[in-house]
Design a protein around this motif. Structure first.
Motif, short mmCIF file in Angstrom:
data_model
loop_
_atom_site.label_atom_id
_atom_site.label_comp_id
_atom_site.label_asym_id
_atom_site.label_seq_id
_atom_site.Cartn_x
_atom_site.Cartn_y
_atom_site.Cartn_z
N THR A 1 3.54 -7.03 -4.54
CA THR A 1 4.23 -7.01 -2.86
C THR A 1 3.50 -5.35 -2.70
N CYS A 2 2.76 -5.64 -2.03
CA CYS A 2 1.78 -4.59 -0.98
C CYS A 2 2.96 -4.40 0.46
N GLU A 3 3.14 -3.36 0.48
CA GLU A 3 3.71 -3.34 2.21
C GLU A 3 3.54 -2.43 2.67
N LYS B 1 2.58 -4.19 7.52
CA LYS B 1 2.25 -5.84 6.42
C LYS B 1 2.33 -5.96 5.22
N SER B 2 2.32 -7.02 5.14
CA SER B 2 2.59 -7.23 3.86
C SER B 2 2.03 -8.53 2.96
N VAL B 3 1.29 -7.66 1.46
CA VAL B 3 0.56 -8.78 0.93
C VAL B 3 1.21 -9.35 -0.12
N ARG B 4 0.46 -9.98 -1.14
CA ARG B 4 0.45 -10.63 -2.69
C ARG B 4 -0.27 -10.77 -2.77
N LEU B 5 -0.46 -9.37 -3.94
CA LEU B 5 -1.39 -9.64 -5.17
C LEU B 5 -1.16 -9.24 -6.39
N ALA C 1 -7.53 -7.77 -0.39
CA ALA C 1 -7.11 -7.83 0.96
C ALA C 1 -6.99 -7.21 2.12
#
Length: 225
Positions: free
Chosen positions: A140-142, A146-150, A166
Motif C-alpha cells: 500500500t502506497c500513500e 492518494k492511496s494505491v496498491r502496487l 501508478a
C-alpha cells in the motif's frame, strides 16, 4: 561477485595503470578520462567505489566527489582521491567534499593493495545494503490524499522495486505498508521514488527507516527469520 570501481583521470596512462592493478583484485573497472561523463555514470549506475584525480578539466575531483555524495545510490561508497599533492590544504578540501582516502601518485601495486584491503569492508557492507531478494507481495502506497496498491518485485535493505508506476514520479516521497513472511505486524516505511520506468516499474529508496524495521528487513533478506 565482481566489485565495480570507477576510475576517473584525464591522463590515459594513469587509467591504464589503475585498471591493470584493480582487475587482478576482482574489480570490474569503469575507466573514464572525461569527468563530465563520470557525472552521468554516477546518476545512472550503482558503483562500489571510485578513484578520481584531484585536478581535472571541466569537473575537478572535489566537484565530482560532491556530486557523488549527493547522488541517490552512490552517496555512501568509498571515494579515493589520486593526487600528487600531500599538503594539508588539499586533504582538508578533500575531506570536506567527502573523500574517504587519499592515494599519492605515482600509484604503486603495494600501496593500492593495502588501501583496497581497507576499502573492502565498506564496499561489502554497501553491497549487502543493495543486495536484492525476489519478493512478491502487495504494497500500500500513500501520499497526500492518494492511496494505491502496487506489487513488489524485489526488496533490499535500502529499498524495493514496485510495479506499475501508478503516476509516481522521481523524487516523490510516500509511505509504504507491507507484510513480511513470519512477521506479525505490518511494516510502515517512508520511501522516495529514485527511478521510474514504464517497463521496469519504480525503484524506491527507504527514507530513514527505524532501527527495528531495518533489522527486520535485514533478517528477512539474510534468511535469519
Amino acid at each position: 561477485m565482481a566489485i565495480t570501481i570507477m576510475v576517473v583521470d584525464d591522463e590515459p596512462p594513469v587509467l591504464g595503470i589503475m585498471k591493470s592493478l584493480l582487475e587482478p583484485l576482482g574489480c570490474a573497472v569503469v575507466a573514464l578520462s572525461d569527468s563530465r561523463e563520470a557525472v552521468h555514470v554516477v546518476e545512472k549506475q550503482k558503483l562500489d567505489g571510485v578513484f578520481l584525480d584531484a585536478v581535472m578539466p571541466h569537473v575537478d575531483g572535489f566537484q565530482l566527489t560532491e556530486q557523488i555524495r549527493h547522488s541517490k545510490s552512490n552517496s555512501r561508497i568509498p571515494i579515493v582521491m589520486l593526487t600528487g599533492r600531500d599538503d594539508a590544504e588539499t586533504m582538508r578540501r578533500g575531506f570536506k567534499a567527502g573523500i574517504s582516502f587519499f592515494l599519492g601518485k605515482p600509484v604503486t601495486k603495494e600501496r593500492l593493495e593495502k588501501l583496497f584491503f581497507l576499502m573492502r569492508g565498506p564496499i561489502l557492507a554497501e553491497k549487502r545494503r543493495y543486495a536484492r531478494l525476489p519478493f512478491h507481495t502487495m504494497v500500500t502506497c500513500e501520499w497526500g490524499k492518494k492511496s494505491v496498491r502496487l506489487e513488489s518485485r524485489n526488496i533490499s535493505v535500502g529499498g524495493m522495486l514496485l510495479e506499475p508506476i501508478a503516476g509516481l514520479e522521481v523524487g516523490t516521497e510516500f509511505d509504504l505498508e507491507f507484510n513480511l513472511p513470519q512477521v506479525q505486524d505490518l511494516l510502515r516505511v517512508r520511501a522516495q521514488v529514485v527511478r521510474a520506468d514504464a517497463h521496469d516499474g519504480i525503484g524506491v529508496q527507504f527514507v530513514n527507516p527505524s532501527a527495528q524495521d531495518r533489522e527486520t528487513i535485514e533478517q528477512f533478506i539474510s534468511g535469519a527469520m
